[in-house]
Design an enzyme around this catalytic site. Sequence first.
Site, PDB file in Angstrom:
ATOM      1  N   LYS A   1       0.780  -0.988   0.102  1.00 20.57           N
ATOM      2  CA  LYS A   1      -0.291  -0.324   0.249  1.00 20.57           C
ATOM      3  C   LYS A   1       0.793   1.245  -0.151  1.00 20.57           C
ATOM      4  CE  LYS A   1      -4.788  -2.281   0.325  1.00 20.57           C
ATOM      5  NZ  LYS A   1      -4.809  -1.568  -0.672  1.00 20.57           N
TER       6      LYS A   1
HETATM    7  N1  PMP Z   1      -3.349  -8.309   1.999  1.00 21.48           N
HETATM    8  C1  PMP Z   1      -3.336  -7.004   2.816  1.00 21.48           C
HETATM    9  C2  PMP Z   1      -2.649  -7.718   3.827  1.00 21.48           C
HETATM   10  C3  PMP Z   1      -3.966  -6.222   2.606  1.00 21.48           C
HETATM   11  O1  PMP Z   1      -4.093  -4.547   3.735  1.00 21.48           O
HETATM   12  C4  PMP Z   1      -5.082  -5.965   1.229  1.00 21.48           C
HETATM   13  C5  PMP Z   1      -5.520  -4.391   0.985  1.00 21.48           C
HETATM   14  N2  PMP Z   1      -7.196  -4.372   1.676  1.00 21.48           N
HETATM   15  C6  PMP Z   1      -4.636  -6.163   0.407  1.00 21.48           C
HETATM   16  C7  PMP Z   1      -4.288  -7.863   0.251  1.00 21.48           C
HETATM   17  C8  PMP Z   1      -5.399  -6.739  -1.059  1.00 21.48           C
HETATM   18  O2  PMP Z   1      -4.449  -5.852  -1.878  1.00 21.48           O
HETATM   19  P1  PMP Z   1      -6.023  -4.874  -2.422  1.00 21.48           P
HETATM   20  O3  PMP Z   1      -6.736  -4.310  -1.864  1.00 21.48           O
HETATM   21  O4  PMP Z   1      -5.131  -3.857  -3.678  1.00 21.48           O
HETATM   22  O5  PMP Z   1      -6.429  -5.414  -3.381  1.00 21.48           O
END
Ligand code: PMP
Length: 463
Positions: free
Chosen positions: A46
């Site tokens: 992120k």
């Molecule tokens: N794994 C974790 C630990 C996350 O915090 C997130 C974000 N929600 C994701 C996977 C998934 O990523 P994305 O939101 O880009 O689909």
Amino acid sequence: MMKGALADISKAVGNTPIVKLNKVAQGVRSDVYVKCEYLNPGGSHKDRVALNMIAEAERQGLKPGGYIVEATSGNTGAALALVSAIRGYKCIFVMPDKMSQEKIASLRAFGARVVVCPTAVEADDPRSYYQVAKRLAAEHAPNCYYANQYHNQANPEGHYKSTGPEIWKQCGEELDAFVAGMGTGGTISGAGKFLKEQKPSMKIVGVDPVGSLYYDFVKSGRITKPFTYKVEGIGEDFFPSTMNLKLIDEIVRVDDRECFSMTRDLVRLEGLYVGGSGGAAVAGAIKYAKMLDEQGAKKENILILLPDSAQKYLSKIFNDDWMRENGFLEEEAGLGTVRDLLRPGHALVTAASTAKVRDVIEKLKAQGISQVPIVDGKKLVGIVAEVDLLRHLVSGSGTLDSPVGPLVEGDYATVTPDTKIELLQGVLTDAKVAIVIDAEQVVGIVSKIDLIEFLAKRTTSAA
Ligand code: PMP
């Protein structure tokens, strides 16, 4: 500035290593690699999204001293907090109460304000974390940016501009498949789009936890009943506009036990210090690779994105007491699984969507059942229940010779034979029935009365 130094820590985002899996992927022919996004300075993938969102906020006029508000399960928060610390913004984060204490504490460590909201409410309830975030953003306007990662295109765009090109630079043409867990969809839609543009034959594989909406929607086009699960950060109970499901070539489903057992293996056998959604993505990728092997397809170079680190889950996935309490350790007996509920020799009754209303009514009567899964070929398209037939017939325009296709509805949840009975109890309080799917095929249907009978029998035999 001294040579070799970076101007600030945000310049250290990205350039994460790609590593081969040596032990946990031994059972498949494909070569499986992971991209270690948990090594980013804010602790996850992120960071890339936060950099892009804050650049966008500044373009829209956010000034130092201003606020950034977000509904976050933690990682987006840490990333926004890190960039905000450097650039002089104040953060307010709203989180659901199932999130780990470590995640909340780490946000507070950056000086952010954290508001915790109940998980067990609908997304449009004013107490839900999405709604509370919206209200707080409005209260702090105008020098305030609502990051809104579920509907902000700066999220997938962050991965399109950063993760995608970086992977392409590292792997190039040799890469055949990109696998990522599906949360907001930022990763899979952003990086996936970039990679597909470079190599149209690139397979984009999404991993979704059992209980989330994505899998059923991609497979059957139906919005089924979501239910709770323990793995954090992936799966949704609504459709974020940051998720582009059209990009996805394959979707794989994993349950909590598989996710956590793989997460522990990644740390203990590969030295990869990852969190639960990384375990989920690897468990899903290995299922995908097994599927290739079963189809006799050629082996692939598969790359999996590992979002965050084990650090945040020490009190959960890496704590035997927590794992035992939740029935994720082998020694746990529990009530059993859905497999114990499926009656051997009891043929599953289904109908095609072209079947006539008259024939389906006959079927329900003859079998003494109240609903039937509608299956076209092998594909589940929904269910038709007594009330749907009744509604059709009393509507006036409905005839006994009409096909049942247009009556199909989505008041069911899908589970697997390995779903635990304890979880099924919760599923059946929300959904009319649970449809059991194994290797993409409908293998059973479980109604409330089936579960009651099963539990009653247990009680009698225990007495
Ligand atoms: N794994 C974790 C630990 C996350 O915090 C997130 C974000 N929600 C994701 C996977 C998934 O990523 P994305 O939101 O880009 O689909």
